[in-house]
Design a protein around this motif. Structure first.
Motif, PDB file in Angstrom:
ATOM      1  N   SER A  35       0.850  -1.194   0.000  1.00 51.07           N
ATOM      2  CA  SER A  35       0.000   0.000   0.000  1.00 51.07           C
ATOM      3  C   SER A  35       0.883   1.240   0.000  1.00 51.07           C
ATOM      4  O   SER A  35       1.880   1.308   0.733  1.00 51.07           O
ATOM      5  CB  SER A  35      -0.920   0.000   1.221  1.00 51.07           C
ATOM      6  OG  SER A  35      -1.722   1.147   1.242  1.00 51.07           O
ATOM      7  N   SER A  37       0.594   5.628  -0.214  1.00 51.89           N
ATOM      8  CA  SER A  37      -0.176   6.867  -0.264  1.00 51.89           C
ATOM      9  C   SER A  37       0.795   8.036  -0.170  1.00 51.89           C
ATOM     10  O   SER A  37       1.840   7.951   0.478  1.00 51.89           O
ATOM     11  CB  SER A  37      -1.182   6.934   0.893  1.00 51.89           C
ATOM     12  OG  SER A  37      -0.510   6.851   2.138  1.00 51.89           O
ATOM     13  N   ILE A  43      -6.356  11.749  -0.788  1.00 50.98           N
ATOM     14  CA  ILE A  43      -7.560  10.982  -1.102  1.00 50.98           C
ATOM     15  C   ILE A  43      -7.282   9.849  -2.073  1.00 50.98           C
ATOM     16  O   ILE A  43      -8.196   9.101  -2.440  1.00 50.98           O
ATOM     17  CB  ILE A  43      -8.645  11.905  -1.696  1.00 50.98           C
ATOM     18  CG1 ILE A  43      -8.159  12.536  -3.001  1.00 50.98           C
ATOM     19  CG2 ILE A  43      -9.055  12.961  -0.684  1.00 50.98           C
ATOM     20  CD1 ILE A  43      -9.213  13.363  -3.696  1.00 50.98           C
ATOM     21  N   GLU A  44      -6.050   9.678  -2.493  1.00 49.39           N
ATOM     22  CA  GLU A  44      -5.713   8.652  -3.478  1.00 49.39           C
ATOM     23  C   GLU A  44      -4.553   7.811  -2.956  1.00 49.39           C
ATOM     24  O   GLU A  44      -3.601   8.324  -2.368  1.00 49.39           O
ATOM     25  CB  GLU A  44      -5.327   9.304  -4.809  1.00 49.39           C
ATOM     26  CG  GLU A  44      -5.179   8.318  -5.957  1.00 49.39           C
ATOM     27  CD  GLU A  44      -4.902   9.030  -7.269  1.00 49.39           C
ATOM     28  OE1 GLU A  44      -5.831   9.134  -8.089  1.00 49.39           O
ATOM     29  OE2 GLU A  44      -3.763   9.496  -7.446  1.00 49.39           O
ATOM     30  N   SER A  45      -4.643   6.494  -3.170  1.00 50.20           N
ATOM     31  CA  SER A  45      -3.602   5.566  -2.753  1.00 50.20           C
ATOM     32  C   SER A  45      -3.446   4.481  -3.807  1.00 50.20           C
ATOM     33  O   SER A  45      -4.344   4.257  -4.638  1.00 50.20           O
ATOM     34  CB  SER A  45      -3.922   4.946  -1.389  1.00 50.20           C
ATOM     35  OG  SER A  45      -5.130   4.208  -1.458  1.00 50.20           O
ATOM     36  N   VAL A  56      -6.848   3.484  -5.640  1.00 52.26           N
ATOM     37  CA  VAL A  56      -8.017   3.678  -4.784  1.00 52.26           C
ATOM     38  C   VAL A  56      -8.257   5.169  -4.613  1.00 52.26           C
ATOM     39  O   VAL A  56      -7.364   5.897  -4.159  1.00 52.26           O
ATOM     40  CB  VAL A  56      -7.820   3.006  -3.418  1.00 52.26           C
ATOM     41  CG1 VAL A  56      -9.065   3.175  -2.556  1.00 52.26           C
ATOM     42  CG2 VAL A  56      -7.482   1.534  -3.589  1.00 52.26           C
ATOM     43  N   HIS A  57      -9.431   5.618  -5.004  1.00 50.18           N
ATOM     44  CA  HIS A  57      -9.814   7.033  -4.883  1.00 50.18           C
ATOM     45  C   HIS A  57     -11.073   7.105  -4.040  1.00 50.18           C
ATOM     46  O   HIS A  57     -12.008   6.323  -4.221  1.00 50.18           O
ATOM     47  CB  HIS A  57     -10.054   7.645  -6.261  1.00 50.18           C
ATOM     48  CG  HIS A  57     -10.039   9.130  -6.277  1.00 50.18           C
ATOM     49  ND1 HIS A  57     -11.133   9.891  -5.918  1.00 50.18           N
ATOM     50  CD2 HIS A  57      -9.062  10.017  -6.588  1.00 50.18           C
ATOM     51  CE1 HIS A  57     -10.840  11.163  -6.016  1.00 50.18           C
ATOM     52  NE2 HIS A  57      -9.581  11.278  -6.425  1.00 50.18           N
ATOM     53  N   GLU A  58     -11.085   8.011  -3.110  1.00 49.74           N
ATOM     54  CA  GLU A  58     -12.230   8.114  -2.211  1.00 49.74           C
ATOM     55  C   GLU A  58     -13.524   8.477  -2.932  1.00 49.74           C
ATOM     56  O   GLU A  58     -14.612   8.118  -2.477  1.00 49.74           O
ATOM     57  CB  GLU A  58     -11.941   9.153  -1.122  1.00 49.74           C
ATOM     58  CG  GLU A  58     -10.842   8.744  -0.161  1.00 49.74           C
ATOM     59  CD  GLU A  58     -10.665   9.743   0.954  1.00 49.74           C
ATOM     60  OE1 GLU A  58     -11.401  10.764   0.945  1.00 49.74           O
ATOM     61  OE2 GLU A  58      -9.802   9.534   1.826  1.00 49.74           O
ATOM     62  N   VAL A  59     -13.414   9.163  -4.046  1.00 44.68           N
ATOM     63  CA  VAL A  59     -14.610   9.583  -4.779  1.00 44.68           C
ATOM     64  C   VAL A  59     -14.934   8.618  -5.915  1.00 44.68           C
ATOM     65  O   VAL A  59     -16.067   8.137  -6.049  1.00 44.68           O
ATOM     66  CB  VAL A  59     -14.437  11.016  -5.321  1.00 44.68           C
ATOM     67  CG1 VAL A  59     -15.679  11.448  -6.108  1.00 44.68           C
ATOM     68  CG2 VAL A  59     -14.156  11.990  -4.186  1.00 44.68           C
ATOM     69  N   GLY A  61     -13.685   5.573  -6.396  1.00 45.67           N
ATOM     70  CA  GLY A  61     -13.646   4.164  -6.052  1.00 45.67           C
ATOM     71  C   GLY A  61     -12.309   3.532  -6.411  1.00 45.67           C
ATOM     72  O   GLY A  61     -11.267   4.197  -6.481  1.00 45.67           O
ATOM     73  N   MET A  62     -12.320   2.224  -6.669  1.00 44.46           N
ATOM     74  CA  MET A  62     -11.112   1.475  -6.968  1.00 44.46           C
ATOM     75  C   MET A  62     -11.098   1.078  -8.433  1.00 44.46           C
ATOM     76  O   MET A  62     -12.089   0.569  -8.966  1.00 44.46           O
ATOM     77  CB  MET A  62     -11.004   0.222  -6.086  1.00 44.46           C
ATOM     78  CG  MET A  62      -9.779  -0.647  -6.359  1.00 44.46           C
ATOM     79  SD  MET A  62      -9.749  -2.154  -5.376  1.00 44.46           S
ATOM     80  CE  MET A  62      -9.555  -1.490  -3.714  1.00 44.46           C
TER      81      MET A  62
END
Length: 222
Positions: A35, A37, A43-45, A56-59, A61-62
């Motif tokens: 993982s 970040s 907000i992105e990892s 993976v983006h919080e808005v 999605g994946m």
């Protein structure tokens, strides 16, 4: 009559073995092995797995993309992929061998069939040990590699580093549960051998000689 302690150990070994296999399978499929970040984009990892990489983006999605080339993979991922697949196969084979070896399962009903059941349980325990080692080796190696790269002082601090993903912890749990299942099965085999009734054979020839001696003594008195 079956020993309740042996039955309990067998059932616990089966449950723990099945749980270990599901954890190993989940760790193999999960993309969260590594993982990453960044401080610039909170907000992105990024997630790196054995089969694909994900953003993976919080808005949004994946979003995942599988690896395009097998030869282009790093040796850590290739080693982990191979050993995890072998661990899943060996663990499943151990479960298949264990089921007919349980005392509650009506199999091997002939005389001396308990020895066959005991052999099946021992074989299943050995397979669980092998599956646990095959799981712990790639997981620990990947974790060690991430730790060494995380504390590498030659890399600038502004460069983002990978950290442990959820699959690492699930893989450690799978390896530990495999070893625990093997220990339970080996313990049940010891209790099974002690609780198994044994027949005692008398020598009819000695009894026959004793009868003749008593008959001879009675004839002398007459």
């Amino acid at each position: 009559m079956s020993n309740p302690c042996v039955t309990l150990l067998e059932v616990l070994g089966l449950i723990v073995g099945i749980g270990a296999w599901f954890c190993s399978l989940a760790a193999t499929i999960m993309p969260q092995w590594r993982s990453q970040s960044t401080e610039l984009l909170i907000i992105e990892s990024f997630e790196v797995g054995l089969w694909e990489t994900c953003v993976v983006h919080e808005v949004a999605g994946m979003e995942c993309r599988p690896y395009e080339s097998l030869l282009g993979l790093s040796h850590e991922i290739m080693l982990a992929r191979s050993l995890m697949c072998l661990s899943d196969a060996v663990g499943l084979l151990g479960i298949i061998l264990l089921i007919p070896g349980l005392k509650q399962v009506k199999s091997c009903r002939w005389e001396g069939g308990w020895r066959v059941k005991r052999g099946l349980k021992i074989a299943a325990g050995v397979l669980f040990c092998i599956a646990g080692i095959m799981t712990l080796v790639p997981v620990s190696y990947m974790a060690h590699d991430m730790v060494m790269k995380f504390f590498d002082h030659s890399v600038p601090e502004v460069v983002p580093r990978f950290e442990f993903g959820d699959a690492i912890f699930v893989g450690w749990a799978a390896g530990f549960l495999h070893v625990v299942a093997a220990f339970l099965l080996f313990t049940s085999c010891i209790g099974m051998a002690r609780a198994e009734p044994r027949l005692v054979f008398h020598r009819r020839q000695d009894e026959y000689k004793t009868t003749i001696e008593h008959s001879g003594k009675r004839t002398e008195y007459v």
